[in-house]
Design a protein around this motif. Structure first.
Motif, mmCIF file in Angstrom:
data_model
loop_
_atom_site.group_PDB
_atom_site.id
_atom_site.type_symbol
_atom_site.label_atom_id
_atom_site.label_comp_id
_atom_site.label_asym_id
_atom_site.label_seq_id
_atom_site.Cartn_x
_atom_site.Cartn_y
_atom_site.Cartn_z
ATOM 1 N N LEU A 6 12.216 46.611 39.713
ATOM 2 C CA LEU A 6 12.845 45.434 39.097
ATOM 3 C C LEU A 6 11.971 44.858 37.991
ATOM 4 C CD1 LEU A 6 14.298 43.638 42.238
ATOM 5 C CD2 LEU A 6 15.613 44.621 40.347
ATOM 6 N N ASP A 7 10.654 44.796 38.227
ATOM 7 C CA ASP A 7 9.727 44.319 37.191
ATOM 8 C C ASP A 7 9.790 45.206 35.954
ATOM 9 O OD1 ASP A 7 8.810 42.192 38.708
ATOM 10 O OD2 ASP A 7 6.982 43.218 39.368
ATOM 11 N N LEU A 8 9.831 46.504 36.173
ATOM 12 C CA LEU A 8 9.895 47.455 35.066
ATOM 13 C C LEU A 8 11.193 47.298 34.275
ATOM 14 C CD1 LEU A 8 8.707 49.874 33.531
ATOM 15 C CD2 LEU A 8 9.731 51.359 35.263
ATOM 16 N N ILE A 9 12.296 47.143 34.984
ATOM 17 C CA ILE A 9 13.591 46.943 34.318
ATOM 18 C C ILE A 9 13.574 45.651 33.513
ATOM 19 C CG2 ILE A 9 16.038 46.425 34.743
ATOM 20 C CD1 ILE A 9 15.816 48.432 37.141
ATOM 21 N N ALA A 10 13.078 44.571 34.109
ATOM 22 C CA ALA A 10 13.001 43.288 33.397
ATOM 23 C C ALA A 10 12.110 43.405 32.166
ATOM 24 C CB ALA A 10 12.478 42.196 34.330
ATOM 25 N N TRP A 11 11.004 44.122 32.307
ATOM 26 C CA TRP A 11 10.088 44.314 31.175
ATOM 27 C C TRP A 11 10.777 45.090 30.062
ATOM 28 C CZ3 TRP A 11 7.618 49.039 29.641
ATOM 29 C CH2 TRP A 11 6.662 48.860 28.629
ATOM 30 N N ARG A 12 11.504 46.161 30.424
ATOM 31 C CA ARG A 12 12.194 46.966 29.419
ATOM 32 C C ARG A 12 13.312 46.192 28.732
ATOM 33 N NH1 ARG A 12 11.872 52.884 30.227
ATOM 34 N NH2 ARG A 12 13.439 52.983 28.608
ATOM 35 N N LEU A 13 13.929 45.261 29.434
ATOM 36 C CA LEU A 13 15.006 44.455 28.850
ATOM 37 C C LEU A 13 14.481 43.271 28.042
ATOM 38 C CD1 LEU A 13 17.553 44.396 31.804
ATOM 39 C CD2 LEU A 13 17.745 45.676 29.658
ATOM 40 N N GLY A 14 13.207 42.932 28.243
ATOM 41 C CA GLY A 14 12.617 41.785 27.557
ATOM 42 C C GLY A 14 12.333 42.068 26.097
ATOM 43 N N PRO A 15 12.169 41.018 25.302
ATOM 44 C CA PRO A 15 11.962 41.169 23.856
ATOM 45 C C PRO A 15 10.592 41.725 23.481
ATOM 46 C CG PRO A 15 11.775 38.876 24.485
ATOM 47 C CD PRO A 15 12.207 39.637 25.716
ATOM 48 N N SER A 16 9.605 41.636 24.374
ATOM 49 C CA SER A 16 8.251 42.027 23.985
ATOM 50 C C SER A 16 7.797 43.315 24.665
ATOM 51 C CB SER A 16 7.271 40.901 24.316
ATOM 52 O OG SER A 16 7.250 40.699 25.709
ATOM 53 N N HIS A 17 8.720 44.186 25.061
ATOM 54 C CA HIS A 17 8.324 45.376 25.800
ATOM 55 C C HIS A 17 7.595 46.409 24.958
ATOM 56 C CE1 HIS A 17 12.030 47.182 24.195
ATOM 57 N NE2 HIS A 17 11.432 48.320 24.413
ATOM 58 N N GLU A 70 20.310 50.996 34.015
ATOM 59 C CA GLU A 70 20.933 51.767 32.936
ATOM 60 C C GLU A 70 20.870 51.010 31.615
ATOM 61 O OE1 GLU A 70 24.743 52.764 34.718
ATOM 62 O OE2 GLU A 70 23.990 54.767 35.195
ATOM 63 N N GLN A 71 21.027 49.702 31.646
ATOM 64 C CA GLN A 71 20.908 48.899 30.428
ATOM 65 C C GLN A 71 19.488 48.962 29.873
ATOM 66 O OE1 GLN A 71 22.276 45.051 31.746
ATOM 67 N NE2 GLN A 71 24.413 45.505 31.263
ATOM 68 N N ALA A 72 18.520 49.144 30.763
ATOM 69 C CA ALA A 72 17.115 49.233 30.351
ATOM 70 C C ALA A 72 16.742 50.647 29.902
ATOM 71 C CB ALA A 72 16.211 48.794 31.499
ATOM 72 N N GLY A 73 17.686 51.581 30.011
ATOM 73 C CA GLY A 73 17.437 52.928 29.526
ATOM 74 C C GLY A 73 17.095 53.956 30.591
ATOM 75 N N PHE A 74 17.255 53.607 31.843
ATOM 76 C CA PHE A 74 16.986 54.545 32.939
ATOM 77 C C PHE A 74 18.294 55.139 33.442
ATOM 78 C CE2 PHE A 74 13.500 51.429 33.362
ATOM 79 C CZ PHE A 74 12.422 52.286 33.243
ATOM 80 N N SER A 75 18.262 56.424 33.770
ATOM 81 C CA SER A 75 19.417 57.015 34.434
ATOM 82 C C SER A 75 19.299 56.736 35.929
ATOM 83 C CB SER A 75 19.460 58.528 34.188
ATOM 84 O OG SER A 75 18.406 59.171 34.878
ATOM 85 N N LEU A 76 20.388 56.895 36.642
ATOM 86 C CA LEU A 76 20.338 56.715 38.090
ATOM 87 C C LEU A 76 19.358 57.692 38.716
ATOM 88 C CD1 LEU A 76 24.112 56.172 38.964
ATOM 89 C CD2 LEU A 76 22.278 54.476 38.957
ATOM 90 N N ASP A 77 19.353 58.935 38.229
ATOM 91 C CA ASP A 77 18.422 59.939 38.752
ATOM 92 C C ASP A 77 16.973 59.523 38.537
ATOM 93 O OD1 ASP A 77 20.373 61.643 39.744
ATOM 94 O OD2 ASP A 77 20.460 62.849 37.901
ATOM 95 N N GLN A 78 16.661 58.955 37.384
ATOM 96 C CA GLN A 78 15.290 58.510 37.111
ATOM 97 C C GLN A 78 14.876 57.394 38.059
ATOM 98 O OE1 GLN A 78 15.915 57.628 32.957
ATOM 99 N NE2 GLN A 78 14.585 59.326 32.324
ATOM 100 N N MET A 79 15.785 56.439 38.299
ATOM 101 C CA MET A 79 15.462 55.335 39.190
ATOM 102 C C MET A 79 15.256 55.830 40.621
ATOM 103 S SD MET A 79 17.741 52.134 37.791
ATOM 104 C CE MET A 79 19.237 53.034 37.400
ATOM 105 N N GLU A 131 0.263 45.079 26.257
ATOM 106 C CA GLU A 131 -0.327 43.896 26.868
ATOM 107 C C GLU A 131 0.647 43.201 27.809
ATOM 108 O OE1 GLU A 131 -1.782 41.419 23.759
ATOM 109 O OE2 GLU A 131 -3.142 42.934 23.011
ATOM 110 N N SER A 132 1.936 43.468 27.636
ATOM 111 C CA SER A 132 2.928 42.781 28.451
ATOM 112 C C SER A 132 3.406 43.632 29.628
ATOM 113 C CB SER A 132 4.131 42.398 27.582
ATOM 114 O OG SER A 132 4.799 43.561 27.139
ATOM 115 N N VAL A 133 2.742 44.753 29.934
ATOM 116 C CA VAL A 133 3.139 45.590 31.065
ATOM 117 C C VAL A 133 3.022 44.770 32.345
ATOM 118 C CG1 VAL A 133 2.537 47.632 32.429
ATOM 119 C CG2 VAL A 133 2.452 47.735 29.944
ATOM 120 N N PRO A 134 4.061 44.791 33.182
ATOM 121 C CA PRO A 134 4.002 44.007 34.413
ATOM 122 C C PRO A 134 2.791 44.378 35.261
ATOM 123 C CG PRO A 134 6.193 44.936 34.080
ATOM 124 C CD PRO A 134 5.293 45.535 33.042
ATOM 125 N N ILE A 135 2.134 43.386 35.839
ATOM 126 C CA ILE A 135 0.933 43.610 36.634
ATOM 127 C C ILE A 135 1.231 44.525 37.814
ATOM 128 C CG2 ILE A 135 -0.753 42.483 38.151
ATOM 129 C CD1 ILE A 135 -0.577 40.067 36.262
#
Length: 77
Positions: free
Chosen positions: A41-52, A18-27, A56-60
């Motif tokens: 989890l990678d997607l959430i961390a990426w969305r919370l990171g400063p360079s999202h 939710e902090q990363a901008g996803f609703s529970l339904d979306q997750m 180029e910084s999309v999680p592999i």
């Protein structure tokens, strides 16, 4: 029956998502469509990171899973 440890882990995942901008339904939709918890989890961390804002910084793992979920096979070699 889920253990207290599992319940707390799920609660933390939901809060971070939710902090990363996803609703529970979306997750839940992402997980039901075949996305792994690790990739979520990678997607959430990426969305919370400063360079999202940079593609180029999309999680592999996310890039690979997106190709699989979309039904296409890309050669990344």
């Amino acid at each position: 029956m889920a253990s207290l440890l599992q319940v707390n882990a799920i609660r933390k995942l939901a809060i971070a998502g939710e902090q990363a901008g996803f609703s529970l339904d979306q997750m839940i939709q992402l997980l039901n469509s075949g996305m792994s918890v690790v990739t979520l989890l990678d997607l959430i961390a990426w969305r919370l990171g400063p360079s999202h804002s940079s593609f180029e910084s999309v999680p592999i793992g996310l890039a690979a899973q997106s190709a699989t979920l979309g039904g296409s096979r890309n050669n990344y070699s």
